[in-house]
Design a protein around this motif. Structure first.
Motif, short mmCIF file in Angstrom:
data_model
loop_
_atom_site.label_atom_id
_atom_site.label_comp_id
_atom_site.label_asym_id
_atom_site.label_seq_id
_atom_site.Cartn_x
_atom_site.Cartn_y
_atom_site.Cartn_z
N ARG A 127 0.77 -1.06 -0.29
CA ARG A 127 0.04 0.07 0.09
C ARG A 127 0.75 1.35 -0.12
N ASP A 128 0.37 2.30 -0.83
CA ASP A 128 1.16 3.49 -0.85
C ASP A 128 0.66 4.58 0.11
N HIS A 129 1.37 5.42 0.56
CA HIS A 129 1.08 6.47 1.32
C HIS A 129 1.93 7.76 1.37
N ALA A 130 1.36 8.79 1.78
CA ALA A 130 2.53 10.05 1.73
C ALA A 130 2.36 10.59 3.16
N SER A 131 3.55 11.24 3.47
CA SER A 131 3.44 12.00 4.84
C SER A 131 4.60 13.20 4.73
N LEU A 132 4.29 14.10 5.55
CA LEU A 132 5.34 15.36 5.64
C LEU A 132 5.10 16.04 6.88
N VAL A 133 6.25 16.11 7.52
CA VAL A 133 6.25 17.05 8.64
C VAL A 133 5.91 18.55 8.55
N ASP A 134 4.59 18.88 8.76
CA ASP A 134 4.08 20.18 8.07
C ASP A 134 3.68 20.88 9.29
N GLN A 135 3.87 21.02 10.41
CA GLN A 135 2.99 21.80 11.42
C GLN A 135 3.97 21.83 12.89
N VAL A 136 3.89 22.78 13.39
CA VAL A 136 4.57 22.99 14.71
C VAL A 136 3.30 23.43 15.59
N ALA A 137 3.12 22.61 16.52
CA ALA A 137 1.99 22.64 17.59
C ALA A 137 2.69 23.68 18.63
N LEU A 138 2.10 24.91 19.13
CA LEU A 138 2.60 25.64 20.24
C LEU A 138 1.68 25.18 21.46
N LEU A 180 5.76 25.04 6.91
CA LEU A 180 5.24 24.73 8.20
C LEU A 180 3.90 25.68 8.62
N ARG A 181 2.90 24.94 9.03
CA ARG A 181 1.80 25.60 9.75
C ARG A 181 2.12 25.87 11.25
N LEU A 182 1.28 26.70 11.70
CA LEU A 182 1.37 26.79 13.04
C LEU A 182 0.14 26.55 14.03
N LEU A 183 0.06 25.70 14.75
CA LEU A 183 -1.26 25.45 15.75
C LEU A 183 -1.01 25.59 17.10
N THR A 240 -1.17 13.04 11.98
CA THR A 240 -2.51 13.52 12.04
C THR A 240 -3.14 13.02 10.69
N ASP A 241 -4.61 12.96 10.62
CA ASP A 241 -4.95 12.83 9.13
C ASP A 241 -5.03 13.73 8.48
N ARG A 242 -4.48 14.69 8.35
CA ARG A 242 -4.46 16.16 7.42
C ARG A 242 -3.85 15.56 6.01
N ASP A 243 -4.25 16.18 5.21
CA ASP A 243 -3.68 16.23 3.79
C ASP A 243 -2.17 16.77 3.94
N PRO A 244 -1.08 15.81 3.38
CA PRO A 244 0.17 16.53 3.50
C PRO A 244 0.43 17.76 2.59
N VAL A 245 -0.49 17.95 1.52
CA VAL A 245 -0.14 19.19 0.61
C VAL A 245 -1.02 20.40 1.04
N SER A 246 -2.58 20.10 1.58
CA SER A 246 -2.98 21.27 1.82
C SER A 246 -2.91 21.54 3.36
N GLY A 247 -2.84 20.62 4.11
CA GLY A 247 -2.64 20.77 5.60
C GLY A 247 -3.87 20.68 6.36
N VAL A 248 -5.00 20.36 5.56
CA VAL A 248 -6.47 20.32 6.24
C VAL A 248 -6.93 18.77 6.16
N ARG A 249 -7.99 18.40 7.15
CA ARG A 249 -8.38 17.18 6.99
C ARG A 249 -9.43 17.02 5.77
N PRO A 250 -9.34 15.89 4.98
CA PRO A 250 -9.75 15.79 3.86
C PRO A 250 -11.38 16.00 3.79
N GLN A 251 -11.92 15.71 5.02
CA GLN A 251 -13.57 16.02 4.99
C GLN A 251 -13.83 17.48 5.57
N ALA A 252 -12.74 18.03 6.02
CA ALA A 252 -13.03 19.63 6.51
C ALA A 252 -13.30 20.41 5.17
#
Length: 252
Positions: A127-138, A180-183, A240-252
């Motif tokens: 199975r193929d999947h993608a991932s990315l470190v894309d967020q720093v939670a404060l 990177l996003r900030l959360l 997280t379940d967020r999309d690695p490209v957009s940074g948002v959850r697919p259902q959002a």
């Protein structure tokens, strides 16, 4: 204006080698040559795009994450941050700062511009999947919440996206060219210093978690939309379940 955002993984000397080995495995990135008088700094180099994750060997203190904000004018940016409530700690070619709640960050000269694409992985069963470190939670204790969120919104100029009333999260909208996003994340604890942790976005959280466990991480908690893990360097982080490209959850 912040032109690039870098996250530093700061590690004590006793887990320095373990930390570098784990995070290069997580990201699939290479390591630059060591920099600094004692060789304490390296960049994780993606196969495409510019580096946005770096590692630093500490000579005191435990593992932590700090931010580097890349700007055209380091001194002007530092003075503006102080006016917003930050504290200047030290200055040389860059300026070391502390946020109102105590999170360390630095202003450094700009340069990087190209956001890397997510890494792609194949599970043992194909199975193929993608991932990315894309967020720093404060991670912000309750007493510091209002001041800390207001500070980061004003400092970055990034819009705070809407969240449910009473939510523990106040995500800032990442410009498309930023890596990177900030959360901001409101903690249940009443007081204490603000700190930070990394989040990964993944198209298959279960498969990505298995990959990290094989690299030496431990699963601490599984939630509806994210999994908390502990790295071999004792650093907590999330997948997280967020999309690695957009940074948002697919259902959002």
């Amino acid at each position: 204006m912040i032109t690039w955002l870098t996250a530093f993984l700061d590690s004590p000397a006793d887990v320095w080698d373990v930390s570098r080995r784990f995070w290069t495995g997580v990201t699939g990135y290479g390591l630059s040559a060591a920099r600094g008088e004692h060789g304490d700094f390296q960049t994780l180099i993606p196969p495409g795009g510019d580096g946005f994750l770096r590692v630093q060997r500490l000579h005191d203190g435990g593992p932590r994450v700090h931010l580097d904000l890349h700007v055209a004018d380091v001194r002007a940016a530092a003075e503006a941050a102080v006016a917003l409530g930050a504290r200047e700690v030290a200055a040389s070619g860059h300026v070391v700062m502390s946020s109102p709640g105590g999170l360390p960050f630095c202003f450094v000269r700009e340069g990087e511009r190209r956001r890397p694409a997510p890494a792609r992985w194949t599970t043992p069963d194909g199975r193929d999947h993608a991932s990315l470190v894309d967020q720093v939670a404060l991670d912000v204790p309750a007493a510091a919440w209002d001041a800390e969120v207001a500070f980061w919104v004003a400092l970055t100029g990034w819009e705070m996206t809407s969240s449910a009333p009473g939510s523990e999260f106040a995500p800032l909208r990442r410009p498309a060219d930023q890596p990177l996003r900030l959360l901001p994340h409101r903690l249940g604890e009443p007081t204490g210093p603000v700190r930070a942790h990394l989040d990964l976005a993944s198209t298959d959280r279960a498969a990505e978690t298995d990959r990290h466990v094989a690299l030496g991480a431990g699963v601490e908690q599984v939630r509806d939309a994210w999994t908390v893990l502990v790295a071999p360097d004792a650093r907590r982080y999330c997948i997280t379940d967020r999309d690695p490209v957009s940074g948002v959850r697919p259902q959002a």
